[in-house]
Design a protein around this motif. Sequence first.
Motif, PDB file in Angstrom:
ATOM      1  N   PRO A 232       0.814  -1.227   0.000  1.00 38.69           N
ATOM      2  CA  PRO A 232       0.000   0.000   0.000  1.00 38.69           C
ATOM      3  C   PRO A 232       0.842   1.269   0.000  1.00 38.69           C
ATOM      4  O   PRO A 232       0.471   2.252  -0.628  1.00 38.69           O
TER       5      PRO A 232
ATOM      6  N   CYS B 271      -5.513   6.122  -4.317  1.00 44.36           N
ATOM      7  CA  CYS B 271      -4.549   6.527  -3.291  1.00 44.36           C
ATOM      8  C   CYS B 271      -4.863   7.920  -2.777  1.00 44.36           C
ATOM      9  O   CYS B 271      -3.981   8.780  -2.729  1.00 44.36           O
TER      10      CYS B 271
ATOM     11  N   TRP C 117      -5.217   8.967   0.054  1.00 43.88           N
ATOM     12  CA  TRP C 117      -4.476   9.305   1.272  1.00 43.88           C
ATOM     13  C   TRP C 117      -3.156   9.998   0.951  1.00 43.88           C
ATOM     14  O   TRP C 117      -2.615  10.716   1.788  1.00 43.88           O
TER      15      TRP C 117
ATOM     16  N   TRP D 203      -2.580   5.249   4.920  1.00 46.83           N
ATOM     17  CA  TRP D 203      -3.703   4.853   4.063  1.00 46.83           C
ATOM     18  C   TRP D 203      -4.845   4.214   4.856  1.00 46.83           C
ATOM     19  O   TRP D 203      -5.869   3.873   4.288  1.00 46.83           O
TER      20      TRP D 203
END
Lengths: 258, 255
Positions: free
Chosen positions: A179, A254, A256, B89
């Motif tokens: 990630p 993505c 974030w 995330w």
Amino acid sequence: MASPPTLRRLLSHPWVLGVLGILTVFLFWLLVTSIGVVDKLFLPSPAAVWEAGSSQFQRGILVNDAMASIRRVFLGFVISAGLALPIGIAMGTNRTICHLLEPLMALIRYMPAPAFIPLLIIYFGLEELPKVMLIFIGTFFFNALMIMDAVKFVPSELVETALTLGGRGLPILTRVVAPFIAPQVLDTYRINMASAWNLVIVAELVAANEGLGKRISLAQRFLRTDEIFVGLIVIGLIGLMIDLGFRFLMRRACSWAN
Amino acid sequence: MHLQVSQVSKSFGTGRDLKLVLEDISLELVSGQFMALVGSSGSGKSTVMRLIAGLERPSAGTIHLDGEQVRRPGSDRGMVFQKYSLYPWLTAAQNVAFGLSLQGRGKAEIRERTAYFLDVVGLADAARLLPKELSGGMQQRVAIARALATEPKVLLLDEPFGALDLQIRESMQEFLHDLWRRTGLTALLITHDIEEALLLAGTVHIMAPRPGRVVHTVDVGLDRSDLRHLRVSQPFLELREELASRLRSLDGSLL
């Protein structure tokens, strides 16, 4: 009428400015061709290019060529991206693998991919395989090395936190490393996709029965500059669309990281 | 719970580059104790914590947790870092749940414990927010909740408030003290801030650099019923000044 501040805000919007830049070049092109200072054999007018384009489109050549080029890029790049991901991650996480492969890849990376074309033709003939291989050779090493770098920049704290929470091996790879590098991997693909798209045209200029590059080289033979312009513009537009697609994917997947 | 660090030394590098960073460290920590290691940078205090966490192996000596030798990281020693403490995330709740799901616990249990520990650190309302939407102090509270969620025997805190503004740092110190009192957790705090160590820890070890070693130990017998008051009380300030001058004389650097 828009008041001055609103107008200024509108004009400073990145999209408006971008369109303005393209429009300026287009208008300049229109102006130069309409007053006839340049021989139209060298610089066809926008109308003539549009004419040539729609004629190619109606005869089905344009879509056929575009699909042929896209298919080659897609095939070559999917293989390149798919192999570069595990190898790049392995190089980024394992010192031995990194020391073993990095010098080799750094060396091959500096060999211009088009210089492989003669060899590829000797090995694989004139069919699809050498073109797909060219795209693979031209992008794989960049993909792998850039993914390796992304992995090396994973903050050690993130990995060590997982270790102190009882994590081990593979779960750390899939749940921490993967990630974290996802945005950089997508960006790597976006950047190297541009060279894949360049290479397919180069390959088709050399040898092909169909494709946007082939159409351009045919147009050169008959001095059809209008058709060369059609080819260039279509290539540019498809490339831009792929780029925007990657950006969209990155924003969605993505969020974030922004 | 009994953590025992016995005559641990640690050196990095080999041959001519061999550098001794820790020399003969011995510490003991029991259930419910709050201990702090204070020292300037280079005193090896973070290395002590990394050795206890199992992220490094000692060059000499042993570390035992409840009689078992520490050889690798494990969830019985929860850790909170100063930087990159959360997975950017994942939401606050997903961060707290991370360790639990790594351990393969059941969904219902994970949900329940995540909610419980978010509540413990006072962030039940922030469950769905991403780290970038949280303040620095809130992020560290989530990191503490995540470390507590897997029920470690000891909580290792590596300068957890070092990156925070002074005011937030003070309220985080009060938060941590309150948490310690409510939950009875066992903690080892690494800090360069003498005030922080004296406010929170029952035992404070002062470390000196080159090579890193414990040079002085204080058992802090202060009344901690009101931290705000304690901060400015006379005995506290005197003790702080005494330790500060000790540290100054050790390495000549200002603290």
